[in-house]
Design a protein around this motif. Structure first.
Motif, PDB file in Angstrom:
ATOM      1  N   ALA A 123      -9.263  13.886   7.421  1.00  0.00           N
ATOM      2  CA  ALA A 123      -8.632  13.714   6.221  1.00  0.00           C
ATOM      3  C   ALA A 123      -8.540  12.204   5.997  1.00  0.00           C
ATOM      4  N   ARG A 124      -8.766  11.702   4.841  1.00  0.00           N
ATOM      5  CA  ARG A 124      -8.784  10.284   4.372  1.00  0.00           C
ATOM      6  C   ARG A 124      -7.778   9.935   3.529  1.00  0.00           C
ATOM      7  N   PRO A 125      -6.983   9.062   3.739  1.00  0.00           N
ATOM      8  CA  PRO A 125      -5.812   8.738   2.833  1.00  0.00           C
ATOM      9  C   PRO A 125      -6.430   8.035   1.478  1.00  0.00           C
ATOM     10  N   VAL A 126      -5.891   8.240   0.528  1.00  0.00           N
ATOM     11  CA  VAL A 126      -6.217   7.626  -0.788  1.00  0.00           C
ATOM     12  C   VAL A 126      -5.075   6.714  -1.065  1.00  0.00           C
ATOM     13  N   TRP A 127      -5.677   5.396  -1.373  1.00  0.00           N
ATOM     14  CA  TRP A 127      -4.352   4.267  -1.388  1.00  0.00           C
ATOM     15  C   TRP A 127      -4.292   3.990  -2.666  1.00  0.00           C
ATOM     16  N   LYS A 128      -2.838   3.674  -3.127  1.00  0.00           N
ATOM     17  CA  LYS A 128      -2.742   2.866  -4.346  1.00  0.00           C
ATOM     18  C   LYS A 128      -1.912   1.556  -3.857  1.00  0.00           C
ATOM     19  N   PHE A 129      -2.527   0.214  -4.391  1.00  0.00           N
ATOM     20  CA  PHE A 129      -1.699  -0.883  -4.239  1.00  0.00           C
ATOM     21  C   PHE A 129      -1.233  -1.444  -5.200  1.00  0.00           C
ATOM     22  N   LEU A 130       0.214  -1.580  -5.044  1.00  0.00           N
ATOM     23  CA  LEU A 130       1.295  -2.373  -6.190  1.00  0.00           C
ATOM     24  C   LEU A 130       1.481  -3.578  -5.757  1.00  0.00           C
ATOM     25  N   ASP A 131       1.683  -4.449  -6.872  1.00  0.00           N
ATOM     26  CA  ASP A 131       1.943  -5.611  -6.573  1.00  0.00           C
ATOM     27  C   ASP A 131       3.340  -5.735  -6.031  1.00  0.00           C
ATOM     28  N   GLY A 132       3.338  -6.760  -4.987  1.00  0.00           N
ATOM     29  CA  GLY A 132       4.529  -7.018  -4.064  1.00  0.00           C
ATOM     30  C   GLY A 132       5.798  -7.805  -4.700  1.00  0.00           C
ATOM     31  N   TRP A 133       6.777  -7.778  -4.087  1.00  0.00           N
ATOM     32  CA  TRP A 133       7.589  -8.692  -4.794  1.00  0.00           C
ATOM     33  C   TRP A 133       8.100  -9.806  -3.698  1.00  0.00           C
ATOM     34  N   ASN A 134       8.927 -11.019  -4.167  1.00  0.00           N
ATOM     35  CA  ASN A 134       9.098 -12.042  -3.333  1.00  0.00           C
ATOM     36  C   ASN A 134      10.531 -12.607  -3.769  1.00  0.00           C
ATOM     37  N   THR A 135      11.345 -11.837  -3.576  1.00  0.00           N
ATOM     38  CA  THR A 135      12.811 -12.166  -3.977  1.00  0.00           C
ATOM     39  C   THR A 135      13.675 -11.436  -2.893  1.00  0.00           C
ATOM     40  N   PRO A 172       0.586  -1.190  -0.034  1.00  0.00           N
ATOM     41  CA  PRO A 172      -0.070   0.034   0.075  1.00  0.00           C
ATOM     42  C   PRO A 172       0.768   1.331  -0.016  1.00  0.00           C
ATOM     43  N   ILE A 173       0.379   2.300  -0.663  1.00  0.00           N
ATOM     44  CA  ILE A 173       1.005   3.583  -0.871  1.00  0.00           C
ATOM     45  C   ILE A 173      -0.050   4.927  -0.581  1.00  0.00           C
ATOM     46  N   CYS A 174      -0.024   5.438   0.208  1.00  0.00           N
ATOM     47  CA  CYS A 174      -0.738   6.580   0.292  1.00  0.00           C
ATOM     48  C   CYS A 174      -0.470   7.586  -0.892  1.00  0.00           C
ATOM     49  N   THR A 175      -1.438   8.008  -1.697  1.00  0.00           N
ATOM     50  CA  THR A 175      -0.850   8.884  -2.767  1.00  0.00           C
ATOM     51  C   THR A 175      -1.452  10.244  -2.598  1.00  0.00           C
ATOM     52  N   ALA A 176      -2.519  10.428  -1.667  1.00  0.00           N
ATOM     53  CA  ALA A 176      -3.302  11.770  -1.771  1.00  0.00           C
ATOM     54  C   ALA A 176      -4.189  11.583  -0.283  1.00  0.00           C
ATOM     55  N   TYR A 177      -4.750  12.811  -0.230  1.00  0.00           N
ATOM     56  CA  TYR A 177      -5.860  12.956   1.112  1.00  0.00           C
ATOM     57  C   TYR A 177      -7.036  13.417   0.705  1.00  0.00           C
ATOM     58  N   GLU A 178      -8.012  12.934   0.961  1.00  0.00           N
ATOM     59  CA  GLU A 178      -9.382  13.628   0.695  1.00  0.00           C
ATOM     60  C   GLU A 178     -10.119  14.295   1.703  1.00  0.00           C
ATOM     61  N   ARG A 179     -10.517  15.478   1.756  1.00  0.00           N
ATOM     62  CA  ARG A 179     -11.275  16.183   2.916  1.00  0.00           C
ATOM     63  C   ARG A 179     -12.228  17.005   2.277  1.00  0.00           C
ATOM     64  N   ASP A 180     -13.424  16.768   2.586  1.00  0.00           N
ATOM     65  CA  ASP A 180     -14.453  17.742   2.357  1.00  0.00           C
ATOM     66  C   ASP A 180     -14.544  17.847   0.788  1.00  0.00           C
ATOM     67  N   GLY A 181     -14.329  16.647   0.182  1.00  0.00           N
ATOM     68  CA  GLY A 181     -14.347  16.593  -1.442  1.00  0.00           C
ATOM     69  C   GLY A 181     -13.251  16.976  -2.018  1.00  0.00           C
ATOM     70  N   GLU A 182     -12.224  17.645  -1.469  1.00  0.00           N
ATOM     71  CA  GLU A 182     -11.006  17.863  -2.176  1.00  0.00           C
ATOM     72  C   GLU A 182      -9.950  17.118  -1.838  1.00  0.00           C
ATOM     73  N   THR A 183      -9.215  16.946  -3.182  1.00  0.00           N
ATOM     74  CA  THR A 183      -8.145  15.928  -2.906  1.00  0.00           C
ATOM     75  C   THR A 183      -6.858  16.615  -3.176  1.00  0.00           C
TER      76      THR A 183
END
Length: 424
Positions: free
Chosen positions: A365-377, A341-352
């Motif tokens: 303020a609510r975090p906006v999340w981006k989920f990237l594939d993990g690695w296993n090496t 997970p990575i927080c890419t932005a915050y949303e508050r009162d309709g504003e990002t």
């Protein structure tokens, strides 16, 4: 002069990076803070924590400067030098250490002021390390403190006793438990006599002369950007300026002489003590990440709070410091996760918002999340960029696109040699 800065709430792995790149420098100079934070370095397989000494201390060709902006506890410095001397028995460490005569001393009563302020219900609890750092900086600003150069004065002992005696009575009147005054005084003077073995001088002149002679200087910061007294998550911050521009003040160097600014960030976030932490996680996921990443204070051994990477705060830190080279650490700790997970932005009162000061993020303020594939090496086994797993390459590419800066170094483990220089 180059500068190396932590971009989060500290503990990003600055010590290892400085230790690795310092071999290319003639001077490593510490410009802020005190013994309230530690840089962990692995030397010959042994973990060593440096609290006041610059991280170039292991190299015989490097001058290690403790600059004017640092506050120095002579007792802590003596303990650190003696501990390091045991690891390097045949090394003349004093020949490698230069201390600014204008740096301020941490008096032994200051620790008890720290304890009083932290434990008294009448004051805000910050969660400090109780090393007397804030009282030192406070008395520096009040122009009531003693500096390193004063150690060489004939009136030093009498002046110290006068200050200690006054503060001792004040602390006793407040109900603070104290050791004997004579014990505090004697131990402090003993450490100050030890201190005299270092080279006490006008370090700003030495640094500027070195730069004029084309010598390479690396300024080393303590703590990190989001703990800056002015720009961090106040009031839960440190007592000094931690950002890159503070290196100019703390060392006495013109901003015109700054070249590279290295910024170090983990692949996730941690912080110690109280304060805002929007991407914090709790429960078993936090315990697992904390244990895997050995997220316990190198100085205090306190468990660190942990959470996911906060890009809005990271962008803010990069902006404040003018980072030219980004260093990514502890990606190896995230190995084996199905997604990151990575927080890419915050949303508050309709504003990002994608770029925010940490103090402007509140509970609404609510975090906006981006989920990237993990690695296993297991990253500790790789030493070339071509061996970096595809998923981690995509993770790095995503960061570079969002942050508008290239990742120059990728740490693959805690050991000195576990680092890859990335060719972008």
């Amino acid at each position: 002069m180059d500068i190396l800065i932590g971009l989060q709430w500290g503990d990003e792995g600055k010590g290892k990076i400085i230790d690795l790149i310092s071999r290319d420098y003639d001077i490593i100079a510490r410009f802020n803070g005190g013994a309230n934070a530690g840089h962990s370095i692995y030397h010959k397989g042994k973990r060593i924590t440096l609290k006041l000494l610059p991280s170039g201390i292991f190299y015989p060709h490097i001058k290690n400067i403790i600059g004017t902006g640092v506050v120095i506890d002579p007792i802590a410095l003596q303990a650190e030098v003696e501990q390091l001397q045991a690891c390097l028995p045949d090394t003349d460490l004093f020949h490698r250490i230069l201390v600014s005569a204008k740096a301020h001393l941490v008096l032994p009563t200051y620790k008890y002021w720290d304890i009083y302020f932290e434990e008294s219900p009448e004051y805000r609890t910050i969660g400090t390390t109780k090393n007397g750092i804030a009282p030192t900086y406070s008395n520096k600003i009040l122009r009531q403190n003693i500096r390193v150069g004063d150690i060489l004065s004939k009136n030093f002992e009498a002046e110290v006793f006068q200050i200690l005696a006054k503060q001792y009575l004040e602390l006793q009147a407040l109900g603070q438990d104290m050791p004997m005054l004579q014990e505090l005084y004697d131990n402090f003077l003993e450490a100050c006599n030890f201190f005299k073995k270092t080279q006490i001088t006008d370090t700003e002149i030495i640094i500027n002369e070195a730069l004029r002679n084309n010598k390479k200087v690396l300024a080393e910061g303590a703590q990190a950007t989001l703990l800056d007294i002015d720009h961090g998550s106040y009031p839960y911050v440190t007592s000094s300026n931690t950002i890159a521009s503070a290196a100019c003040v703390g060392l006495g160097v013109s901003p015109k002489l700054i070249d590279k600014i290295y910024g170090v960030t983990k692949a996730y976030c941690t912080r110690v003590g109280k304060g805002i932490f929007p991407t914090e996680i709790t429960g078993s996921p936090a315990n697992e990440l904390r244990k895997k990443g050995d997220e316990f204070g190198s100085n205090t051994k306190r468990p660190r709070r942990v959470g996911w990477l906060d890009l809005p705060a990271l962008k803010y830190a990069i902006m404040l410091n003018g980072v030219t080279d980004l260093v990514l650490t502890k990606a190896d700790i995230l190995n084996g996760m199905s997604e990151v997970p990575i927080c890419t932005a915050y949303e508050r009162d309709g504003e990002t918002r994608t770029l925010v000061s940490p103090t402007s993020v509140d509970d609404a303020a609510r975090p906006v999340w981006k989920f990237l594939d993990g690695w296993n090496t297991p990253l500790g086994k790789i030493n070339q960029q071509i061996q970096v797993p595809k998923e981690l390459k995509l993770f790095i590419s995503f960061l570079e696109e969002e942050l508008k800066i290239s990742v120059k170094y990728l740490s693959t483990g805690p050991q000195r040699e576990e680092l890859i220089i990335l060719d972008n």
